[in-house]
Design a protein around this motif. Structure first.
Motif, mmCIF file in Angstrom:
data_model
loop_
_atom_site.group_PDB
_atom_site.id
_atom_site.type_symbol
_atom_site.label_atom_id
_atom_site.label_comp_id
_atom_site.label_asym_id
_atom_site.label_seq_id
_atom_site.Cartn_x
_atom_site.Cartn_y
_atom_site.Cartn_z
ATOM 1 N N GLY A 153 14.107 -44.064 7.798
ATOM 2 C CA GLY A 153 13.906 -42.669 7.454
ATOM 3 C C GLY A 153 14.445 -41.708 8.467
ATOM 4 N N SER A 154 15.537 -42.023 9.100
ATOM 5 C CA SER A 154 16.080 -41.143 10.123
ATOM 6 C C SER A 154 16.708 -39.914 9.515
ATOM 7 C CB SER A 154 17.131 -41.890 10.946
ATOM 8 O OG SER A 154 18.325 -41.989 10.213
ATOM 9 N N SER A 155 17.129 -39.003 10.384
ATOM 10 C CA SER A 155 17.706 -37.749 9.918
ATOM 11 C C SER A 155 19.175 -37.870 9.594
ATOM 12 C CB SER A 155 17.514 -36.673 10.986
ATOM 13 O OG SER A 155 18.245 -37.017 12.134
ATOM 14 N N GLU A 156 19.801 -39.015 9.934
ATOM 15 C CA GLU A 156 21.235 -39.117 9.754
ATOM 16 C C GLU A 156 21.643 -40.357 8.954
ATOM 17 O OE1 GLU A 156 22.728 -37.045 13.866
ATOM 18 O OE2 GLU A 156 22.713 -39.211 13.736
ATOM 19 N N THR A 206 16.026 -29.131 16.519
ATOM 20 C CA THR A 206 15.839 -30.518 16.964
ATOM 21 C C THR A 206 15.652 -31.439 15.773
ATOM 22 O OG1 THR A 206 14.824 -29.773 19.020
ATOM 23 C CG2 THR A 206 14.460 -32.049 18.399
ATOM 24 N N TYR A 207 16.409 -32.532 15.794
ATOM 25 C CA TYR A 207 16.310 -33.561 14.764
ATOM 26 C C TYR A 207 15.976 -34.889 15.423
ATOM 27 C CZ TYR A 207 19.029 -30.209 11.994
ATOM 28 O OH TYR A 207 19.463 -29.095 11.344
ATOM 29 N N GLU A 240 15.290 -38.020 19.957
ATOM 30 C CA GLU A 240 15.418 -36.576 19.791
ATOM 31 C C GLU A 240 16.868 -36.141 19.996
ATOM 32 O OE1 GLU A 240 12.675 -34.028 19.350
ATOM 33 O OE2 GLU A 240 12.041 -35.899 18.443
ATOM 34 N N LYS A 241 17.321 -35.248 19.152
ATOM 35 C CA LYS A 241 18.683 -34.728 19.240
ATOM 36 C C LYS A 241 18.628 -33.221 19.057
ATOM 37 C CE LYS A 241 23.278 -35.180 17.155
ATOM 38 N NZ LYS A 241 24.064 -35.852 16.093
ATOM 39 N N THR A 242 18.981 -32.479 20.098
ATOM 40 C CA THR A 242 18.988 -31.027 20.036
ATOM 41 C C THR A 242 20.406 -30.552 19.758
ATOM 42 O OG1 THR A 242 17.132 -30.835 21.563
ATOM 43 C CG2 THR A 242 18.533 -28.904 21.305
ATOM 44 N N LEU A 295 9.825 -35.073 17.354
ATOM 45 C CA LEU A 295 8.676 -35.307 18.217
ATOM 46 C C LEU A 295 8.059 -33.992 18.665
ATOM 47 C CD1 LEU A 295 6.955 -37.360 19.718
ATOM 48 C CD2 LEU A 295 8.612 -37.338 21.577
ATOM 49 N N PHE A 296 8.898 -32.957 18.809
ATOM 50 C CA PHE A 296 8.422 -31.640 19.227
ATOM 51 C C PHE A 296 8.934 -30.591 18.250
ATOM 52 C CE2 PHE A 296 8.790 -34.314 22.936
ATOM 53 C CZ PHE A 296 7.532 -34.196 23.490
#
Length: 568
Positions: free
Chosen positions: A25-28, A77-78, A85-87, A552-553
């Motif tokens: 279920g990741s964002s990419e 943030t994804y 975490e990826k900003t 996460l944040f």
């Protein structure tokens, strides 16, 4: 979010808590596989109704959820396919850090508000200055104190023009800090620092914060309708700068309290994402192994607390004493609570949860939990717990039998799970300490009124970290913090002195040592608050939901780039 973010009761947060992805279920992970969006792009979610739409006045997880999707800050943030975490740039297209880490200069992209006006650097400046306006007394004002003269301005010792935030031109925003601050670059995407429109706020008047029709939006979605404490509908924002990558046309958010009702709606696919509780976790984890649904789980930066009223000592008049507070804290069997009531979470004996880092190290792996030795000493020993309590009574000069003492716990949770939690605390205190505990379950407005009037001894609350550094948990206990009234008005000059030692410190080992001193003082020595459990994430997602993200944040769920594929 919030958090990160403040909750009236911790059970409310748990409906939409954020997570660190450690599974599918990741964002990419989906668009790249060639899956095409369905014609019907509608997402259905549960939510807690926000209390404000004012970004500067944000406090609760529910507000972070909505505002992060209808407004746009400097970054977004994804979570990537590995759960990291990826900003990425959002309102800002680029930035640079100069002058030894004290000057941050952002170049804004060309993007607009929903009424067609351009978002400018001055909109960000206005937001920071309004957040710091002492007359507004916004809870998150302290969040901007890293900025030069920000705290002085809030204290009335400097003018707005002295604050280190400037619009160099329409598209260049600059922050100047008091000193190098390692965690400042983790605050860029925080909701309370989002841009604002002063003209819109003025026009909206006294009802601006709660009237969705008075708002203008800069994010992926706009609010189409809002029935308070019931439902909210978002529609795609056609003026959003990256609208071509926003596939969802409609997002329906509905408030549903009961765990069993939520489960029924998820199983019938009337909702698409659920934060599971109790027996449903095991059931749906099994279904995920069969490929029927997606299972997303991991740490989350959440600690639940029992708050002690230290301003007035509570309705009992006893909670100004540290030994009495400590006895109440140690009387709770956290292991049994997480096992028997929730069927999840980790017992908490410290302030800072798992997953929070100092530099590249997990703080909780490096630092022992300060309350654990005391808990191990007193656990199961009623006579010693009661003796500790009596020592506190003696220090206060109070001559009462334990059976004649009554504490009042106020809360808002009315669902079955909340009731089980409340009754567990009541039983533990009455069994182990011999005191009486009155449960006062209130609707939200009355709860706030009782809390603000100090008509309580104990209340349930929690804190959701706003960024990845222990300071997101330690800074809220300093003197004159905007959240003090939500956490019993704890105050200790020694704590403030420890916190001051962090000023300008960039060495991770030294910072970790100071955080450990703060945590030990607050939790073990002062018993300023009783940590109960550390949160975790147990999300289940329908297979046809693609590209959804659980940072996460920040926001609990980021669905700005999500889409539906394979439901039709």
């Amino acid at each position: 979010m919030c958090s990160k973010k403040l909750t009236a009761t911790i059970c409310a947060v748990l409906l939409i808590i954020t997570s660190l992805l450690t599974a599918c279920g990741s964002s990419e992970s989906n668009q790249s596989s060639g899956q095409q969006p369905d014609k019907n792009q509608t997402l259905n979610l549960f939510f807690e109704s926000p209390t404000t739409l004012d970004v500067n006045d944000v406090r609760n997880s529910s507000e972070f959820q909505i505002l992060s999707q209808v407004q746009e800050g400097l970054v977004r943030t994804y979570t990537d396919k590995n759960g990291k975490e990826k900003t990425v740039p959002a309102g800002a297209k680029s930035w640079k850090i100069t002058n030894g880490g004290t000057v941050y200069t952002f170049k804004l992209r060309n993007y607009k508000w929903s009424d067609g006006k351009e978002v400018t650097a001055q909109n960000y400046v206005d937001s920071v200055l309004r957040l710091l306006d002492p007359k507004k007394a916004f809870s998150y004002a302290f969040f901007a104190y890293d900025i030069k003269n920000a705290e002085k301005y809030y204290a009335g010792k400097a003018k707005a023009k002295d604050v280190g935030v400037k619009a160099l031109d329409d598209k260049t925003l600059q922050f100047t800090l008091e000193k190098p601050t390692p965690q400042f670059n983790k605050k860029f995407g925080f909701v309370a620092l989002f841009p604002i429109r002063l003209d819109v706020i003025k026009k909206g008047g006294e009802t601006y914060a709660t009237d969705y029709k008075a708002q203008v939006f800069s994010g992926p979605f706009v609010i189409k309708s809002w029935v308070k404490d019931n439902s909210l509908v978002l529609k795609k924002n056609p003026k959003y700068w990256d609208a071509k990558n926003v596939h969802l046309k409609t997002v329906n958010l509905k408030k549903v309290d009961e765990t069993s009702t939520q489960a029924s709606l998820f199983q019938s696919k009337q909702t698409d994402v659920i934060a599971a509780q109790q027996q449903y976790i095991k059931k749906w984890a099994g279904e995920s192994k069969q490929g029927k649904i997606q299972y997303i789980h991991g740490n989350t930066p959440l600690t639940s607390y029992i708050v002690f009223n230290q301003k007035s000592g509570g309705t009992s008049g006893l909670l100004k004493n540290a030994k009495i507070r400590l006895a109440l804290s140690l009387a709770i069997n956290r292991e049994d609570l997480v096992k028997l009531v929730f069927g999840r979470y980790r017992p908490a004996y410290g302030l800072i949860p798992n997953g929070i880092q100092v530099g590249n190290k997990d703080y909780r792996d490096d630092v022992a939990q300060p309350l654990k030795p005391l808990y191990d000493k007193y656990n199961g020993n009623k006579s010693e717990l009661q003796e500790l309590f009596k020592e506190g009574l003696k220090e206060l000069g109070v001559k009462k039998r334990l059976s004649d003492i009554t504490f009042t716990l106020i809360t808002t949770g009315t669902d079955a799970l909340s009731k089980s939690e409340q009754e567990y605390y009541q039983q533990e205190w009455e069994k182990n300490l011999g005191v009486k505990v009155k449960l006062n379950v209130l609707e939200s407005k009355l709860f706030v009124a009782q809390r603000n009037a100090n008509k309580y001894d104990l209340l349930l609350n929690g804190w959701f970290g706003d960024y990845n550094d222990p300071s997101t948990f330690t800074d809220m206990w300093t003197a004159n913090n905007g959240f003090s009234k939500f956490f019993g008005f704890y105050s200790d000059k020694k704590y403030d002195a420890y916190y001051k030692k962090l000023d300008g410190v960039t060495d991770d080992a030294q910072r970790e040592k100071i955080y450990a001193q703060l945590e030990d003082l607050l939790i073990a020595k002062d018993a300023g608050v009783a940590p109960i459990y550390y949160g975790d994430s147990q999300y289940f997602v329908q297979n046809y939901v693609k590209n959804i993200s659980f940072p996460l944040f920040g926001t609990p769920i980021d669905f700005s780039r999500a889409y539906i594929s394979g439901k039709e």
